[in-house]
Design an enzyme around this catalytic site. Sequence first.
Site, PDB file in Angstrom:
ATOM      1  N   LYS A 118     -39.455  17.994 -21.530  1.00  9.03           N
ATOM      2  CA  LYS A 118     -38.013  17.705 -21.439  1.00  9.03           C
ATOM      3  C   LYS A 118     -37.388  18.520 -20.311  1.00  9.03           C
ATOM      4  O   LYS A 118     -36.609  17.996 -19.519  1.00  9.03           O
ATOM      5  CB  LYS A 118     -37.332  18.000 -22.791  1.00  9.03           C
ATOM      6  CG  LYS A 118     -37.642  16.937 -23.833  1.00  9.03           C
ATOM      7  CD  LYS A 118     -37.216  17.327 -25.243  1.00  9.03           C
ATOM      8  CE  LYS A 118     -37.630  16.262 -26.249  1.00  9.03           C
ATOM      9  NZ  LYS A 118     -37.443  16.654 -27.650  1.00  9.03           N
ATOM     10  N   GLN A 148     -35.287  21.871 -30.734  1.00 10.13           N
ATOM     11  CA  GLN A 148     -36.436  21.026 -31.074  1.00 10.13           C
ATOM     12  C   GLN A 148     -36.757  21.105 -32.568  1.00 10.13           C
ATOM     13  O   GLN A 148     -36.764  22.188 -33.143  1.00 10.13           O
ATOM     14  CB  GLN A 148     -37.650  21.482 -30.237  1.00 10.13           C
ATOM     15  CG  GLN A 148     -38.901  20.670 -30.415  1.00 10.13           C
ATOM     16  CD  GLN A 148     -38.803  19.289 -29.780  1.00 10.13           C
ATOM     17  OE1 GLN A 148     -38.172  19.091 -28.746  1.00 10.13           O
ATOM     18  NE2 GLN A 148     -39.427  18.313 -30.407  1.00 10.13           N
ATOM     19  N   ASP A 165     -28.642  15.642 -28.342  1.00 11.21           N
ATOM     20  CA  ASP A 165     -29.609  15.038 -29.270  1.00 11.21           C
ATOM     21  C   ASP A 165     -28.874  14.203 -30.331  1.00 11.21           C
ATOM     22  O   ASP A 165     -29.499  13.509 -31.129  1.00 11.21           O
ATOM     23  CB  ASP A 165     -30.389  16.169 -29.959  1.00 11.21           C
ATOM     24  CG  ASP A 165     -31.833  15.812 -30.220  1.00 11.21           C
ATOM     25  OD1 ASP A 165     -32.295  14.793 -29.682  1.00 11.21           O
ATOM     26  OD2 ASP A 165     -32.502  16.557 -30.954  1.00 11.21           O
TER      27      ASP A 165
END
Length: 282
Positions: free
Chosen positions: A52, A96, A119
């Site tokens: 990412k 994450q 996200d």
Amino acid sequence: MILMKAKPLLENRRSFLKQKTEALIQTLGRAPRLVVILVGDDPASQIYVRNKAKAAQSVGFIGESYVFEATTPPQKVFEFVQDLNENPDVDGILIQRPLPPSFNEKEVMFWVVPEKDVDCLHPENIGLLVTGNPRFAPCTPAGILMLLDFYHLPVEGKIACVVGRSNIVGKPLATMLMARNASIIQIHRSTRNPADLCKQADFLFVAAGSKNLVHRDWIKPGAIVIDVGIHRDEFGKISGDVDSASVESLVSGITPVPGGVGPMTIQMLLENTYTAALNQGK
Ligand code: NAD
């Protein structure tokens, strides 16, 4: 049968984003900045986090990843996130998952301020999505819809079955499909006879995290199958939640694993970060 690869779509989309980023850097006087945080040493997560940050750099962003040991007290990570929340040079923050058991997911989803929650897990952003006024689109579902658009596969009026109901994939995906006027069947661990329900689907989306869960007996002939699952065997070979070899002769389209939904997710993360930077500059 269409093999719905991400690559043909991504080539244009990445270079377009790179161009837009160059223009945004002129306006902002700095590059958009994405910070990805990992807690623990899960090998797959380490790869995702690195990829990412690297993808962010490839379009001209500042992409950074920070790794905390699994034993780090949640308060310490929380304080780190608060500093990023307050830093005007940071546009996007991603924590994450999965997190170690000492972290309470119901609290963590509030940590990143909604404006930097690229996200799309903050309850405010989920609320905006459900009520049809999204600030960000959750990356994996948004990437899937973009793939459907690219391959000219409208879901309107069709039966869409979603296997899985996580906050990150299954639930927002069902919401977004409903917003496109599909009729939804949602499958989870307690669903009885999941194969019979899946067999009704014109579009089958599988995000269960269970290798080869879906096989021939779950598929309506001619269906479109989107495989979200990612499983890595001991030799590093990657496969999905769908037993693709057994369904290929039956479906009219399927996403490959790897090379389907995964790269789309990363693209959407970059696009959300771009949007966050654009909004900060306003
Ligand atoms: P999760 O574990 O949070 O949720 C799984 C969901 O599937 C749950 O709602 C559960 O009820 C359901 N489920 C599990 N086993 C089932 C079964 N046998 N029958 C019916 N339902 C079942 O998972 P997640 O975070 O949504 O991820 C799912 C998969 O997708 C994982 O393999 C993950 O690695 C992968 N993933 C891929 C991407 C990508 O970019 N390709 C992004 C996110 C997640």
